[in-house]
Each structure stands twice: as structure tokens, then as C-alpha cells.
Design a protein around this motif. Structure first.
Motif, mmCIF file in Angstrom:
data_model
loop_
_atom_site.group_PDB
_atom_site.id
_atom_site.type_symbol
_atom_site.label_atom_id
_atom_site.label_comp_id
_atom_site.label_asym_id
_atom_site.label_seq_id
_atom_site.Cartn_x
_atom_site.Cartn_y
_atom_site.Cartn_z
ATOM 1 N N SER A 55 0.835 -1.203 0.000
ATOM 2 C CA SER A 55 0.000 0.000 0.000
ATOM 3 C C SER A 55 0.870 1.253 0.000
ATOM 4 C CB SER A 55 -0.922 -0.002 1.229
ATOM 5 O OG SER A 55 -1.757 -1.142 1.225
ATOM 6 N N LEU A 56 1.985 1.220 0.757
ATOM 7 C CA LEU A 56 2.909 2.357 0.806
ATOM 8 C C LEU A 56 3.524 2.607 -0.566
ATOM 9 C CD1 LEU A 56 4.476 4.479 2.501
ATOM 10 C CD2 LEU A 56 6.176 2.689 2.925
ATOM 11 N N LEU A 57 3.942 1.544 -1.239
ATOM 12 C CA LEU A 57 4.533 1.684 -2.569
ATOM 13 C C LEU A 57 3.529 2.246 -3.560
ATOM 14 C CD1 LEU A 57 6.580 -1.651 -2.758
ATOM 15 C CD2 LEU A 57 7.441 0.652 -2.252
ATOM 16 N N LEU A 58 2.284 1.785 -3.464
ATOM 17 C CA LEU A 58 1.242 2.297 -4.363
ATOM 18 C C LEU A 58 0.963 3.776 -4.078
ATOM 19 C CD1 LEU A 58 -1.263 -0.716 -4.290
ATOM 20 C CD2 LEU A 58 0.162 0.002 -6.209
ATOM 21 N N ASP A 59 1.037 4.166 -2.815
ATOM 22 C CA ASP A 59 0.747 5.541 -2.439
ATOM 23 C C ASP A 59 1.854 6.495 -2.870
ATOM 24 O OD1 ASP A 59 -0.658 7.670 -1.112
ATOM 25 O OD2 ASP A 59 0.813 7.507 0.524
ATOM 26 N N THR A 112 -4.473 8.854 2.071
ATOM 27 C CA THR A 112 -4.453 7.961 0.907
ATOM 28 C C THR A 112 -3.824 6.628 1.259
ATOM 29 O OG1 THR A 112 -4.144 9.928 -0.454
ATOM 30 C CG2 THR A 112 -3.824 7.806 -1.514
ATOM 31 N N LEU A 113 -2.718 6.671 2.014
ATOM 32 C CA LEU A 113 -2.016 5.436 2.396
ATOM 33 C C LEU A 113 -2.947 4.494 3.157
ATOM 34 C CD1 LEU A 113 0.399 3.577 2.945
ATOM 35 C CD2 LEU A 113 1.007 5.084 4.862
ATOM 36 N N PHE A 114 -3.663 5.058 4.121
ATOM 37 C CA PHE A 114 -4.493 4.187 4.959
ATOM 38 C C PHE A 114 -5.785 3.771 4.261
ATOM 39 C CE2 PHE A 114 -1.574 5.992 8.041
ATOM 40 C CZ PHE A 114 -1.252 4.870 8.803
ATOM 41 N N CYS A 115 -6.248 4.556 3.314
ATOM 42 C CA CYS A 115 -7.378 4.114 2.492
ATOM 43 C C CYS A 115 -6.975 2.918 1.624
ATOM 44 C CB CYS A 115 -7.879 5.258 1.602
ATOM 45 S SG CYS A 115 -8.857 6.484 2.480
ATOM 46 N N ILE A 116 -5.794 3.046 1.006
ATOM 47 C CA ILE A 116 -5.307 1.943 0.161
ATOM 48 C C ILE A 116 -5.082 0.702 1.023
ATOM 49 C CG2 ILE A 116 -3.405 1.151 -1.290
ATOM 50 C CD1 ILE A 116 -3.047 4.070 -2.179
ATOM 51 N N TYR A 117 -4.487 0.895 2.198
ATOM 52 C CA TYR A 117 -4.225 -0.243 3.089
ATOM 53 C C TYR A 117 -5.542 -0.903 3.530
ATOM 54 C CZ TYR A 117 -3.182 -2.799 7.371
ATOM 55 O OH TYR A 117 -3.102 -3.782 8.331
#
Length: 635
Positions: free
Chosen positions: A32-36, A108-113
């Protein structure tokens, strides 16, 4: 290895699932971090922080019960648990992020996670469910089935069947075009036009009907349509039985003949049932028979003060007493059950029993009812059915019993056999007694064939089909009315409450059933075919001819003088009567003819008393025919 894992204790499987999540959740956070950030390498500090994802999440998941769900049984309800768990997990991780890095966490990071975690948890659970069910199906060699009905009951049935492993639902079939081509619990919904193709493609031999709210008429129409497919058809329990806890949704059963009746069962009037039974002392004659025993079951549920069982068969009396005591104990009913061996022909014994236990209501079910057997043994049939009714009715009069109800039959209408004539004569006796002064209200209840009773054609057909045939029928055009044993018993009890004196009660039984059609349906619903020129290996239907005294069709009324009652499907008939002063003399003459074993005079006297009696065969008494009848003369 697979079997070893499936056989692990449940707590070990839960530990393995939690450990797997503990390993995967940090990876999901890093992804998720990499995507963000759009980078290809995460900072070392974030890799170390990712471990907190598992540490914080697993206890929350345990607390919310995520690991308590048995994989094979999970359904859409797990989505709520996953969403709740992930929401708490993301919130806890965001707080930890703010504490560790002393900065505002990236939304955004925590939404993706959160989205990735939801996807992972649901995908992993349903993938495991499909894998384990597939393994279980392979091990148990589950039968492929179609479920007709994609509603709530069908969905619950599919889940239960997949968990149990005996059947494996290949697809749903439903008439509703709005659900066609949708997927429910991973199972596709098809229209009825796809059934033949599905049956052929998957080798399906059983269809489960999962629409418990269907009316009986609609269910029969559906069964008629499905019989053409030559598959075994099974049904789920009714909604009433499911709600009351008498059955589970996966308690599928074979189609019974009551499912093929053209009408819904008659619903009893609970007030009438209670008024005839509650707090009273009740006697049932023939308590060990099919109708008598069901009468007893119905009576004890309405809590009489006591129930007296009168039965001439020792074993029959023992069996029904044991069953009723168990039934009362299980239901918590304090009903005194009194078993009495005795015959309805023994008036002193009957009077002694009625006085000893203060009997206020009598339900007279003791009778010989098998048409050919009574035809072969007419004197015994007349003694039991006619003079037994006479003696029991006299005992009831002498003991001031309030209500006396006779269980009669449609064969009493324009009878062609001794059994039917004997039951009509028993009706005439009670009608005459009802016109005499006294406290006893005499009435009778007339109905058609009772499903599942001793001598019923349905168990015989089922046995013959299971043995590979042939199925034996007397005539291709023979028809009969049918009702269930509980219906018959409830009707008898309600008649006692409705009776005014001399009443003949009949039930609106719908359309008569053609026995040949019934046999064909039973064969088709067993997954077999009727033998003919194109299918010589099917089940043969063999016609053996009408038996002595048997007629092609039955009726419920002699005349047209019929009135309604408080119950919409119960009618009261007024029919021809004979005054007791004349009937008593004719009964004495009939008794003398029986004592002399004079069968020709017996028949003549029966035809004199029962004016509608038209014998359809010669005198068939086996002993008389050999000793003094036509067979003896031939010697």
C-alpha cells in the motif's frame, strides 16, 4: 498433507489462520505504501513500522470473532465482521503512525491499506472455503443436485448442503426472471428452461425443491412439470415446521403423496379443538389403529384431564400408551393415560370403564376397514363394525356421555361391499340414537382414504417401486379421495364440538385422484420410468382387476341436503334415517342371520336396511364358500 490439515483440531487451524494473517498484513501495508508513493523501494523505517500492522490487528480480529468462523460455513455475514475489524485496525494503525513519526498520517495510504486488507481477508476466506468444500466433496463423493428456488430457503439449503457434504448444489433454478443469471453464494441461478441441459451435463439425478411457502396446489403443478424430467424430487420442510423448530432447512425428504394433493390441508379451528377436549375425560376406541392413535396424539396436545385408550390388541395398546406417555413428558402435559384392553362388543366392560373414569367424550375409531378382507369375512366385519358400534353407543347412553363421534368412511355412500354397508349401518344406528331423549350427542365424520394408514395403497406402491416392480393396480380408471391422518383426526375432534345430534360431517376434499396417475408420478419421482414399448426396462404397471366389493370411484354424499358449518371446509349433511323402533327389529333379524351363518339372508337383510347397498360381487366368505356355498356344491 491436505487430509492432515483438514483433520487438525479447530484451535490449531485458528492459530494457523492468525499466523498467516500476521505475516501477510505487514506485506499489505508495504504494498500500500509503494502504491501511495509511487516508489519501488520503501524506507527502512516504514518496513519496521509495518510489523505493527500485524501486532495491532490480530488481537482486534480475535476480539471481533473473525477466527471463530468455521471456514466451511462462512457466508455473506462475514463481510460485516471483516469491515468492522479492518476499520478498527486502520484507526489503530493511524494512531500508531502519528505517535511513531510525529506527523499526520497520509489519508491515501491508509485508504489503500484498508481496501487491500478487506480484499485480502475476504478473498482468502472464500478461497479457503471453496478449497475445503471441494476437498470434502471429493472425499465424500457428494451427489450433484439442482436447487429449485433461489430465495432465502434455497440459499440456506445450499449452505447447509455444502457444509454437510452429502449433496453438492450445481446451480439454482428459479422462475423469477430478475434473479436469472445472477450468482448467489457462488452458485449460478438458471431459468427452468435450462434444467434438461444441466441435468444431462452434470449427471444430476436429484432436484431439491426449496420453496416451503408454496401452496399445495402450486406445488402440485410444479411437481407435475418436473416429473417429465425423470429425476428424484425432494422437498424442504414447510415454513410452519421451520418456524416451530420441528425441522431444519436441510431436512430434505422424498415427495409424499400429500404433496400431490390438489388442495391445501384443512387448517383446524383451535377453539373447536380445545372446547371438545380441554379438561375433559376422553375415550378413544381402536386407540392402537392408524386413525385411533393419531386421534390420541391430537387429543393429548389439547390437555384433557385424562385419555382412556380402549383397544383389543395388546401390542397396539402397549405401543400407543408408550408413545403417548413420551409425548406428554416431552411437552410437559399432565395428562392421565389409561390403557384398557377390551372389545367394543363387550358392553358391560365398556360401561365399567366409562363410569370408572367419568368419560364425557367418546371417539369411536374401532373398525375393520379393509374392503377385501371384510368381504371374505363378512360376519366378523358386521359384528365389529355394526354391533360393536351398537354396544358402545348403548354404553355411552347408559353412562350419560356428552358426545359420541363415529369415524365413518366415503365407502358408506352407495356401498358395493360389506365394509361400506356395515359403516352405513353404523351411521343409521347413531342417527336413530340421536333422535331418542338423552344427554348424548351422536354424530359421525365421513372422509376418504387416509394417507399412510394401514392397508393404504401408497406404502405398497413405494415398496413395489423399490423392488423394481411391477406396480399392481386393480383398474386403470379407479379414483379415490385422499386426506392426511392428522387432517382426519382433527376433523373428527372438531365434529364433536360442532355436533347437534345425528349429524353427518364431510370434508371438502378437492378433486379425486386417479390411482393410475398417482402410480406413474411415484415411479417418475423415484427417478425411474414406466415400462412401455420404448422403455422395456422401466417399472411395469400391471392391472389385476377389481377385488370383491371394490368400485371404481367413491362418493362423500348420498343426497344433496348439505349445509355449511363454522369451518369453511367442513359440511354438515342431512340424510335418510330409520326410526329406532324399526331399525331395532331389523338389527335383531340381522343378528339371527349371523348366528345361523346364513350368508344369503345376511346379504338380503343388509340390502333391506341399507337401501343403497348394491353388492358388486358374489358372496365371498371363504369358509362358507368351501363348506356350503358354490364350491361345496361343485364337489
Amino acid at each position: 498433507m491436505k487430509r492432515r490439515f483438514l483433520n487438525l483440531p479447530r484451535y490449531q487451524k485458528q492459530i494457523l489462520a492468525a499466523a498467516f494473517d500476521f505475516f501477510c498484513l505487514p506485506l499489505i501495508f508495504i504494498i500500500s505504501l509503494l502504491l501511495d508513493t509511487g516508489s519501488s523501494t520503501p524506507p527502512a523505517s516504514y518496513v519496521q513500522f509495518a510489523m505493527i500492522a500485524g501486532i495491532l490487528s490480530i488481537p482486534l480480529f480475535i476480539r471481533l470473532g473473525l477466527y471463530r468462523a468455521v471456514i466451511r460455513y462462512i457466508d455473506h455475514q462475514i463481510i460485516v465482521t471483516v469491515l468492522t475489524g479492518v476499520a478498527h485496525s486502520v484507526a489503530a494503525l493511524a494512531i500508531a503512525y502519528a505517535a511513531v513519526f510525529t506527523s499526520v498520517p497520509s489519508p491515501t495510504l491508509f485508504c489503500i491499506y484498508g481496501l487491500n486488507t478487506i480484499l485480502y481477508l475476504l478473498a482468502s476466506r472464500f478461497a479457503a472455503r471453496g478449497y475445503f468444500l471441494g476437498e470434502r466433496r471429493a472425499r465424500l463423493r457428494a451427489q450433484p443436485v439442482l436447487i429449485y428456488g433461489a430465495g432465502t430457503a434455497g440459499n440456506a439449503l445450499a449452505s447447509a448442503l455444502m457444509a454437510a457434504g452429502e449433496y453438492f448444489p450445481v446451480g439454482f433454478v428459479d422462475d423469477n426472471p430478475q434473479v436469472k443469471d445472477t450468482t448467489i453464494a457462488g452458485i449460478k441461478v438458471y431459468g427452468p428452461d435450462a434444467m434438461s441441459r444441466l441435468l444431462s451435463r452434470h449427471g444430476i439425478k436429484t432436484v431439491l425443491l426449496a420453496i416451503p411457502s408454496l401452496s399445495r396446489r402450486r406445488q402440485r403443478e410444479l411437481v407435475d412439470a418436473l416429473t417429465e424430467l425423470r429425476v428424484k424430487l425432494k422437498v424442504t420442510p414447510s415454513i410452519n415446521n421451520l418456524v416451530r423448530g420441528h425441522a431444519r432447512v436441510d431436512d430434505v425428504r422424498q415427495i409424499e403423496i400429500e404433496d400431490l394433493l390438489s388442495r391445501d390441508q384443512v387448517q383446524p379451528n383451535s377453539e373447536l379443538l380445545a372446547s371438545a377436549i380441554r379438561g375433559k375425560s376422553v375415550l378413544v376406541s381402536g386407540a392402537g389403529g392408524s386413525i385411533g392413535s393419531e386421534l390420541c396424539r391430537q387429543i393429548v396436545t389439547h390437555r384433557p384431564a385424562r385419555l382412556v385408550l380402549l383397544e383389543s390388541s395388546e401390542y397396539g395398546l402397549y405401543a400407543v400408551e408408550q408413545e403417548l406417555n413420551e409425548l406428554c413428558e416431552a411437552a410437559g402435559h399432565a395428562v392421565e393415560i389409561i390403557p384398557c384392553l377390551g372389545s367394543v362388543l363387550d358392553r358391560p366392560r365398556c360401561e365399567q370403564i366409562m363410569r370408572a373414569f367419568g368419560v364425557s367424550s367418546v371417539y369411536h375409531a374401532a373398525a375393520y376397514k379393509h374392503v377385501p378382507l371384510v368381504e371374505y369375512n363378512p360376519i366378523q366385519g358386521l359384528r365389529n363394525n355394526v354391533f360393536g358400534t351398537l354396544e358402545l353407543a348403548r354404553a355411552a347412553q347408559a353412562c350419560a356421555v356428552s358426545s359420541f363421534v363415529l369415524v365413518s368412511t366415503d365407502k358408506a355412500v352407495r356401498p358395493t361391499n360389506v365394509m361400506g354397508a356395515s359403516k352405513r349401518l353404523a351411521e343409521l344406528i347413531l342417527q336413530a340414537f340421536a333422535r331418542q331423549p338423552g344427554p348424548t350427542r351422536f354424530s359421525m365424520v365421513r372422509f376418504g382414504n387416509v394417507l399412510g394408514s394401514s392397508g393404504s395403497v401408497v406404502p405398497l406402491f413405494r415398496k413395489q417401486i423399490a423392488a423394481g416392480g411391477p406396480v399392481t393396480l386393480t383398474h386403470p380408471e379407479i379414483t379415490r379421495y385422499f386426506m392426511t391422518i392428522p387432517e382426519a383426526a382433527q376433523l373428527v375432534i372438531q365434529a364433536g364440538a360442532l355436533a347437534e345430534g345425528g349429524d353427518v360431517f364431510v370434508l371438502d376434499m378437492g378433486e379425486p385422484v386417479k390411482i393410475a396417475d398417482l402410480a406413474r408420478k411415484m415411479i417418475h419421482l423415484s427417478g425411474m420410468e414406466v415400462a412401455d414399448g420404448t422403455t422395456p426396462n422401466g417399472i411395469e404397471i400391471r392391472y389385476v382387476g377389481l377385488r370383491p366389493g371394490e368400485k371404481l370411484y367413491e362418493e362423500l354424499l348420498i343426497g344433496d341436503n348439505v349445509f355449511g358449518t363454522e369451518h369453511p371446509l367442513i359440511m354438515r349433511a342431512r340424510e335418510n334415517e330409520i326410526e329406532w323402533v324399526f331399525l331395532e327389529k331389523m338389527l335383531k333379524q340381522l343378528d339371527e342371520a349371523c348366528n345361523r351363518d346364513d350368508h344369503e339372508l345376511i346379504r338380503a337383510q343388509l340390502m333391506k336396511i341399507v337401501s343403497e347397498y348394491r353388492p358388486s360381487s358374489e358372496i365371498a366368505d371363504a369358509v362358507w364358500s368351501r363348506d356350503s356355498g358354490p364350491l361345496h356344491a361343485a364337489k
